[in-house]
Design a protein around this motif. Structure first.
Motif, short mmCIF file in Angstrom:
data_model
loop_
_atom_site.label_atom_id
_atom_site.label_comp_id
_atom_site.label_asym_id
_atom_site.label_seq_id
_atom_site.Cartn_x
_atom_site.Cartn_y
_atom_site.Cartn_z
N ALA A 113 -1.98 -1.51 7.09
CA ALA A 113 -1.23 -0.30 7.46
C ALA A 113 -0.88 -0.31 8.94
O ALA A 113 0.26 0.04 9.33
N ASP A 114 -1.84 -0.70 9.77
CA ASP A 114 -1.59 -0.75 11.22
C ASP A 114 -0.46 -1.72 11.55
O ASP A 114 0.40 -1.44 12.38
N ASN A 115 -0.47 -2.87 10.87
CA ASN A 115 0.57 -3.88 11.13
C ASN A 115 1.95 -3.40 10.70
O ASN A 115 2.96 -3.85 11.25
N LEU A 116 1.98 -2.47 9.74
CA LEU A 116 3.25 -1.88 9.32
C LEU A 116 3.70 -0.76 10.26
O LEU A 116 4.82 -0.29 10.16
N GLY A 117 2.81 -0.34 11.13
CA GLY A 117 3.14 0.78 12.02
C GLY A 117 2.91 2.13 11.38
O GLY A 117 3.51 3.13 11.79
N VAL A 118 2.02 2.18 10.37
CA VAL A 118 1.75 3.43 9.66
C VAL A 118 0.58 4.13 10.33
O VAL A 118 -0.49 3.55 10.55
N THR A 119 0.78 5.41 10.66
CA THR A 119 -0.28 6.21 11.25
C THR A 119 -0.44 7.49 10.45
O THR A 119 0.44 7.87 9.67
N GLY A 120 -1.57 8.16 10.63
CA GLY A 120 -1.80 9.42 9.93
C GLY A 120 -2.09 9.21 8.45
O GLY A 120 -2.34 8.09 7.99
N ARG A 121 -2.03 10.31 7.71
CA ARG A 121 -2.42 10.27 6.31
C ARG A 121 -1.27 10.60 5.35
O ARG A 121 -1.49 10.98 4.21
N GLN A 122 -0.06 10.44 5.85
CA GLN A 122 1.08 10.69 4.96
C GLN A 122 1.31 9.51 4.01
O GLN A 122 1.80 9.70 2.90
N TRP A 123 0.97 8.30 4.45
CA TRP A 123 1.07 7.10 3.60
C TRP A 123 -0.33 6.53 3.46
O TRP A 123 -0.90 6.01 4.41
N LEU A 124 -0.89 6.66 2.26
CA LEU A 124 -2.25 6.18 2.00
C LEU A 124 -2.21 4.89 1.19
O LEU A 124 -1.46 4.77 0.22
N PHE A 125 -3.04 3.95 1.61
CA PHE A 125 -3.22 2.69 0.90
C PHE A 125 -4.61 2.76 0.27
O PHE A 125 -5.61 2.91 0.98
N VAL A 126 -4.68 2.69 -1.05
CA VAL A 126 -5.95 2.97 -1.71
C VAL A 126 -6.47 1.79 -2.51
O VAL A 126 -5.72 0.97 -3.03
N THR A 127 -7.79 1.75 -2.59
CA THR A 127 -8.48 0.75 -3.38
C THR A 127 -9.50 1.45 -4.28
O THR A 127 -9.73 2.66 -4.14
N GLY A 128 -10.09 0.70 -5.19
CA GLY A 128 -11.06 1.29 -6.11
C GLY A 128 -11.43 0.31 -7.18
O GLY A 128 -11.26 -0.91 -7.02
N ASP A 129 -11.93 0.81 -8.29
CA ASP A 129 -12.29 -0.04 -9.42
C ASP A 129 -11.04 -0.72 -9.98
O ASP A 129 -10.04 -0.04 -10.27
N LYS A 130 -11.11 -2.03 -10.15
CA LYS A 130 -9.93 -2.79 -10.57
C LYS A 130 -9.37 -2.32 -11.90
O LYS A 130 -8.16 -2.09 -12.04
N GLU A 131 -10.23 -2.15 -12.89
CA GLU A 131 -9.76 -1.75 -14.22
C GLU A 131 -9.16 -0.35 -14.20
O GLU A 131 -8.19 -0.07 -14.92
N THR A 132 -9.70 0.52 -13.37
CA THR A 132 -9.15 1.87 -13.25
C THR A 132 -7.76 1.83 -12.65
O THR A 132 -6.85 2.55 -13.10
N ILE A 133 -7.57 0.97 -11.64
CA ILE A 133 -6.25 0.83 -11.02
C ILE A 133 -5.24 0.28 -12.03
O ILE A 133 -4.12 0.78 -12.16
N TYR A 134 -5.65 -0.76 -12.78
CA TYR A 134 -4.74 -1.34 -13.77
C TYR A 134 -4.41 -0.31 -14.84
O TYR A 134 -3.26 -0.20 -15.29
N ASP A 135 -5.40 0.46 -15.25
CA ASP A 135 -5.18 1.44 -16.31
C ASP A 135 -4.21 2.54 -15.87
O ASP A 135 -3.29 2.91 -16.61
#
Length: 222
Positions: free
Chosen positions: A137-159
């Motif tokens: 996100a930093d490399n893209l120049g994204v600051t603040g919480r308007q654009w969130l990059f999220v992670t989590g359980d892989k199967e939950t994301i796929y589902d």
């Protein structure tokens, strides 16, 4: 034998085209509102002794992920927001760089608008840790919480990708990077209904997305 990369891209395009076709077929010239995409069910209830049947539209369910800041992100985080969702991974060798250039355009256009958010889901959570997403996100120049990059359980994301956002997101050893995902950007309204699916790899597709975001924001203020 077909090129695996071609199969991967074609699957993604098919998902996008399917959503766009549904939008065209659902929208009449007399109604300038964006269509609500996805299957709908009917619910019958009794009001003042009379049976009343209502349509229940496809809705993004609750979820729990972790953002690039290490905080918890749920569906409630996006309450009252129009948002754009997509699926990517930081080491993607094919369409992700194009997608992020295009989504950055959306970010810049609506930056500071309290009614708009962007939500990017990694489909490679084993590699894309919280620090990795923050660096990305930093490399893209994204600051603040308007654009969130999220992670989590892989199967939950796929589902949630395949069954809620209606796009491709799954492992495939034959695909570049070992996973396949749609190049789509999904437009979601304040009621968690999908209102459009767009080709996130092209300028034309994202131009259409931004115009529809303006339409949706105007619709929800009227």
């Amino acid at each position: 034998m077909p090129n695996p990369a071609s199969i991967w891209i074609n699957r993604s395009r098919w998902a996008i085209l399917t959503g766009l076709l549904a939008a065209v077929l659902s929208c009449s010239p007399a109604d300038d509102k964006l269509p609500i995409l996805g299957e709908r069910t009917t619910v019958t209830r009794t009001v003042n002794g009379k049976a009343v049947t209502d349509s229940v539209y496809h809705t993004i369910p609750d979820f729990t992920f972790v953002s690039q800041y290490g905080d918890t992100v749920t569906a409630r985080t996006l309450n009252g927001k129009v948002y754009v969702a997509d699926f990517f991974f930081t080491s993607c060798p094919t369409i992700c760089p194009k997608m992020k250039v295009q989504l950055k355009r959306v970010y810049e256009k609506f930056k500071g608008n309290p009614d708009v958010m962007l939500l990017s889901h990694t489909i490679d959570p084993a590699h894309d840790s919280v620090p990795m997403l923050k660096e990305f996100a930093d490399n893209l120049g994204v600051t603040g919480r308007q654009w969130l990059f999220v992670t989590g359980d892989k199967e939950t994301i796929y589902d949630i990708g395949q069954n809620s956002y209606m796009v491709t997101a799954q492992q495939d050893a034959s695909a570049p990077g070992g996973v396949i995902h749609s190049g789509a950007f999904i437009l979601v309204d304040k009621n968690k209904h999908i209102r459009g699916v767009y080709d996130g790899t092209t300028e034309d597709g994202v131009d259409k997305l931004m115009k529809d975001m303006d339409r949706l924001l105007a619709e929800e203020k009227s």
